[in-house]
Design a protein around this motif. Structure first.
Motif, PDB file in Angstrom:
ATOM      1  N   ASN A   1       0.813  -1.212   0.000  1.00 45.77           N
ATOM      2  CA  ASN A   1       0.000   0.000   0.000  1.00 45.77           C
ATOM      3  C   ASN A   1       0.850   1.267   0.000  1.00 45.77           C
ATOM      4  N   LEU A   2       1.906   1.279  -0.791  1.00 40.22           N
ATOM      5  CA  LEU A   2       2.807   2.434  -0.838  1.00 40.22           C
ATOM      6  C   LEU A   2       2.652   3.124  -2.194  1.00 40.22           C
ATOM      7  N   SER A   3       2.991   4.400  -2.231  1.00 40.39           N
ATOM      8  CA  SER A   3       2.900   5.066  -3.539  1.00 40.39           C
ATOM      9  C   SER A   3       4.188   4.830  -4.330  1.00 40.39           C
ATOM     10  N   PRO A   4       4.074   4.895  -5.660  1.00 37.61           N
ATOM     11  CA  PRO A   4       5.257   4.693  -6.491  1.00 37.61           C
ATOM     12  C   PRO A   4       6.350   5.678  -6.071  1.00 37.61           C
ATOM     13  N   GLY A   5       7.581   5.210  -6.101  1.00 40.26           N
ATOM     14  CA  GLY A   5       8.695   6.084  -5.715  1.00 40.26           C
ATOM     15  C   GLY A   5       9.070   5.943  -4.246  1.00 40.26           C
ATOM     16  N   SER A   6       8.189   5.307  -3.421  1.00 42.29           N
ATOM     17  CA  SER A   6       8.537   5.108  -2.001  1.00 42.29           C
ATOM     18  C   SER A   6       9.724   4.148  -1.896  1.00 42.29           C
ATOM     19  N   LEU A   7      10.390   4.242  -0.755  1.00 41.13           N
ATOM     20  CA  LEU A   7      11.556   3.369  -0.552  1.00 41.13           C
ATOM     21  C   LEU A   7      11.189   2.167   0.316  1.00 41.13           C
ATOM     22  N   VAL A   8      11.834   1.058   0.020  1.00 40.61           N
ATOM     23  CA  VAL A   8      11.687  -0.137   0.863  1.00 40.61           C
ATOM     24  C   VAL A   8      13.065  -0.723   1.138  1.00 40.61           C
ATOM     25  N   VAL A   9      13.155  -1.454   2.241  1.00 37.24           N
ATOM     26  CA  VAL A   9      14.334  -2.281   2.467  1.00 37.24           C
ATOM     27  C   VAL A   9      14.007  -3.636   1.855  1.00 37.24           C
ATOM     28  N   ARG A  10      14.921  -4.119   1.041  1.00 35.19           N
ATOM     29  CA  ARG A  10      14.669  -5.383   0.352  1.00 35.19           C
ATOM     30  C   ARG A  10      15.703  -6.415   0.794  1.00 35.19           C
ATOM     31  N   LEU A  11      15.200  -7.567   1.209  1.00 38.45           N
ATOM     32  CA  LEU A  11      16.096  -8.662   1.624  1.00 38.45           C
ATOM     33  C   LEU A  11      15.825  -9.858   0.737  1.00 38.45           C
ATOM     34  N   HIS A  12      16.881 -10.481   0.284  1.00 34.20           N
ATOM     35  CA  HIS A  12      16.729 -11.746  -0.435  1.00 34.20           C
ATOM     36  C   HIS A  12      17.654 -12.724   0.275  1.00 34.20           C
ATOM     37  N   ARG A  13      17.027 -13.727   0.892  1.00 29.58           N
ATOM     38  CA  ARG A  13      17.836 -14.621   1.739  1.00 29.58           C
ATOM     39  C   ARG A  13      17.600 -16.084   1.413  1.00 29.58           C
ATOM     40  N   LEU A  14      18.668 -16.832   1.556  1.00 28.91           N
ATOM     41  CA  LEU A  14      18.563 -18.275   1.504  1.00 28.91           C
ATOM     42  C   LEU A  14      18.620 -18.734   2.950  1.00 28.91           C
ATOM     43  N   ARG A  15      17.651 -19.520   3.362  1.00 27.27           N
ATOM     44  CA  ARG A  15      17.511 -19.816   4.776  1.00 27.27           C
ATOM     45  C   ARG A  15      17.833 -21.288   5.039  1.00 27.27           C
ATOM     46  N   TYR A  16      18.708 -21.494   5.982  1.00 27.00           N
ATOM     47  CA  TYR A  16      19.238 -22.835   6.249  1.00 27.00           C
ATOM     48  C   TYR A  16      18.907 -23.331   7.652  1.00 27.00           C
ATOM     49  N   ALA A  17      18.875 -24.662   7.781  1.00 26.33           N
ATOM     50  CA  ALA A  17      18.989 -25.305   9.092  1.00 26.33           C
ATOM     51  C   ALA A  17      20.374 -25.923   9.070  1.00 26.33           C
ATOM     52  N   GLY A  18      21.307 -25.373   9.824  1.00 25.81           N
ATOM     53  CA  GLY A  18      22.689 -25.841   9.748  1.00 25.81           C
ATOM     54  C   GLY A  18      23.199 -25.672   8.332  1.00 25.81           C
ATOM     55  N   ASP A  19      23.543 -26.784   7.678  1.00 30.18           N
ATOM     56  CA  ASP A  19      24.077 -26.696   6.308  1.00 30.18           C
ATOM     57  C   ASP A  19      23.014 -26.953   5.258  1.00 30.18           C
ATOM     58  N   GLU A  20      21.796 -27.216   5.716  1.00 27.73           N
ATOM     59  CA  GLU A  20      20.767 -27.620   4.757  1.00 27.73           C
ATOM     60  C   GLU A  20      19.872 -26.442   4.365  1.00 27.73           C
ATOM     61  N   PRO A  21      19.836 -26.091   3.067  1.00 26.96           N
ATOM     62  CA  PRO A  21      18.954 -24.997   2.660  1.00 26.96           C
ATOM     63  C   PRO A  21      17.502 -25.441   2.725  1.00 26.96           C
ATOM     64  N   LEU A  22      16.640 -24.623   3.349  1.00 28.91           N
ATOM     65  CA  LEU A  22      15.226 -25.005   3.515  1.00 28.91           C
ATOM     66  C   LEU A  22      14.286 -24.090   2.754  1.00 28.91           C
ATOM     67  N   ALA A  23      14.678 -22.830   2.585  1.00 34.62           N
ATOM     68  CA  ALA A  23      13.750 -21.896   1.948  1.00 34.62           C
ATOM     69  C   ALA A  23      14.501 -20.742   1.307  1.00 34.62           C
ATOM     70  N   GLU A  24      13.873 -20.212   0.256  1.00 30.65           N
ATOM     71  CA  GLU A  24      14.354 -18.963  -0.329  1.00 30.65           C
ATOM     72  C   GLU A  24      13.322 -17.911   0.033  1.00 30.65           C
ATOM     73  N   GLU A  25      13.777 -16.728   0.385  1.00 27.94           N
ATOM     74  CA  GLU A  25      12.834 -15.745   0.894  1.00 27.94           C
ATOM     75  C   GLU A  25      13.184 -14.337   0.405  1.00 27.94           C
ATOM     76  N   ARG A  26      12.175 -13.624  -0.099  1.00 34.24           N
ATOM     77  CA  ARG A  26      12.337 -12.219  -0.514  1.00 34.24           C
ATOM     78  C   ARG A  26      11.386 -11.373   0.302  1.00 34.24           C
ATOM     79  N   SER A  27      11.934 -10.385   1.025  1.00 34.81           N
ATOM     80  CA  SER A  27      11.095  -9.528   1.870  1.00 34.81           C
ATOM     81  C   SER A  27      11.247  -8.076   1.466  1.00 34.81           C
ATOM     82  N   ALA A  28      10.167  -7.336   1.587  1.00 32.59           N
ATOM     83  CA  ALA A  28      10.216  -5.886   1.413  1.00 32.59           C
ATOM     84  C   ALA A  28       9.563  -5.264   2.633  1.00 32.59           C
ATOM     85  N   ILE A  29      10.276  -4.299   3.236  1.00 31.81           N
ATOM     86  CA  ILE A  29       9.797  -3.632   4.452  1.00 31.81           C
ATOM     87  C   ILE A  29       9.821  -2.130   4.167  1.00 31.81           C
TER      88      ILE A  29
END
Ligand code: 16G
Length: 248
Positions: free
Chosen positions: A130-158
């Protein structure tokens, strides 16, 4: 029977005898899963055995276990008994974070950042947050692991108005939001089954076309502001999403 469980329970009885027995037992069992003392697949003694050894009523033991089953820490198989959950069981009724879900199971959550930046919203993010065009966000793109095992890929915008510095997010986004007094209190989630693309399959170390659950979460603060838009791809072979349903 696990004698250390009996000793630890007696100790907790002496230390905090005012807490109801079922809560003390629930806490103790949870600690044993979190510390890895009872690993995935570990079979718990039967309700009757536990009640006898701990000199508790079966109702008390059942109540202690029921809470942990609801939280996805334990699972019950009819006729076979109660076990520490092997797949990660994610209750859909609670707004928990990846880090919390894994810690609750005695696993070691870890993330690799593929992106951590401030940028202008994309049209999709603007709509979701619900933001207007041009607004800023923090963007995270993470690969999420349990120990050495990758479990999920995740993209967040805050929204940048809530989180100014992407580097505030170390291991956990929710811990960072919490430290700002902005932990989400409500979320809308959409789930669908997908087959992983070649690039995603490589990241998650599974076969191309492997199954995943794609989850989109839009979370809100108590005052109604949107605080996150996250798209996650959870490996289908590692997770169970569980929801409790109620009649009208
Ligand atoms: C979970 C959430 C995601 C949230 C993340 C925070 C689901 C489907 N998604 O993956 O929306 O951003 O946890 O985890 O549960 P963190 O605090 O460990 O970074």
């Amino acid at each position: 029977m696990d004698t250390s469980l009996v000793t630890e329970f007696q100790r907790s009885d002496a230390a905090e005898s005012s807490a109801p027995a079922y809560l003390r037992l629930r806490r103790l069992l949870r600690q044993r899963v979190e510390s890895g003392a009872m690993g995935p697949g570990h079979a718990l003694p039967s309700e009757r055995e536990l009640a006898q050894q701990l000199t508790l009523s079966r109702v008390t033991v059942r109540k202690a276990i029921a809470g942990l089953v609801e939280d996805g820490v334990l699972i019950q198989r009819r006729g076979a008994g109660t076990f520490v959950a092997e797949r990660i069981v994610k209750p859909l009724s609670k707004i928990t974070s990846f880090t919390e879900d894994l810690r609750a199971r005695g696993l070691n959550p870890r993330s690799v950042f593929l992106e951590r930046e401030v940028g202008e919203v994309t049209p999709e993010e603007a709509m979701a947050l619900n933001l207007s065009p041009g607004s800023l966000v923090v963007r995270l793109h993470r690969l999420r692991y349990a120990g050495d095992e990758p479990l999920a890929e995740e993209r967040s915008a805050i929204p940048h108005s809530i989180l100014k510095d992407p580097n505030l997010v170390k291991d956990s986004l929710y811990a960072a939001l919490d430290s700002l007094g902005c932990r989400p209190v409500r979320a809308l989630q959409r789930l669908r089954a997908v087959n992983l693309s070649a690039a995603q399959a490589r990241l998650l170390n599974v076969a191309v076309g492997g199954a995943a659950l794609a989850v989109e979460r839009r979370s809100f603060l108590a005052d109604g502001r949107l605080v996150e838009f996250t798209s996650s791809w959870y490996r289908g072979d590692a997770y169970d999403f569980v929801a409790e349903l109620q009649g009208e």
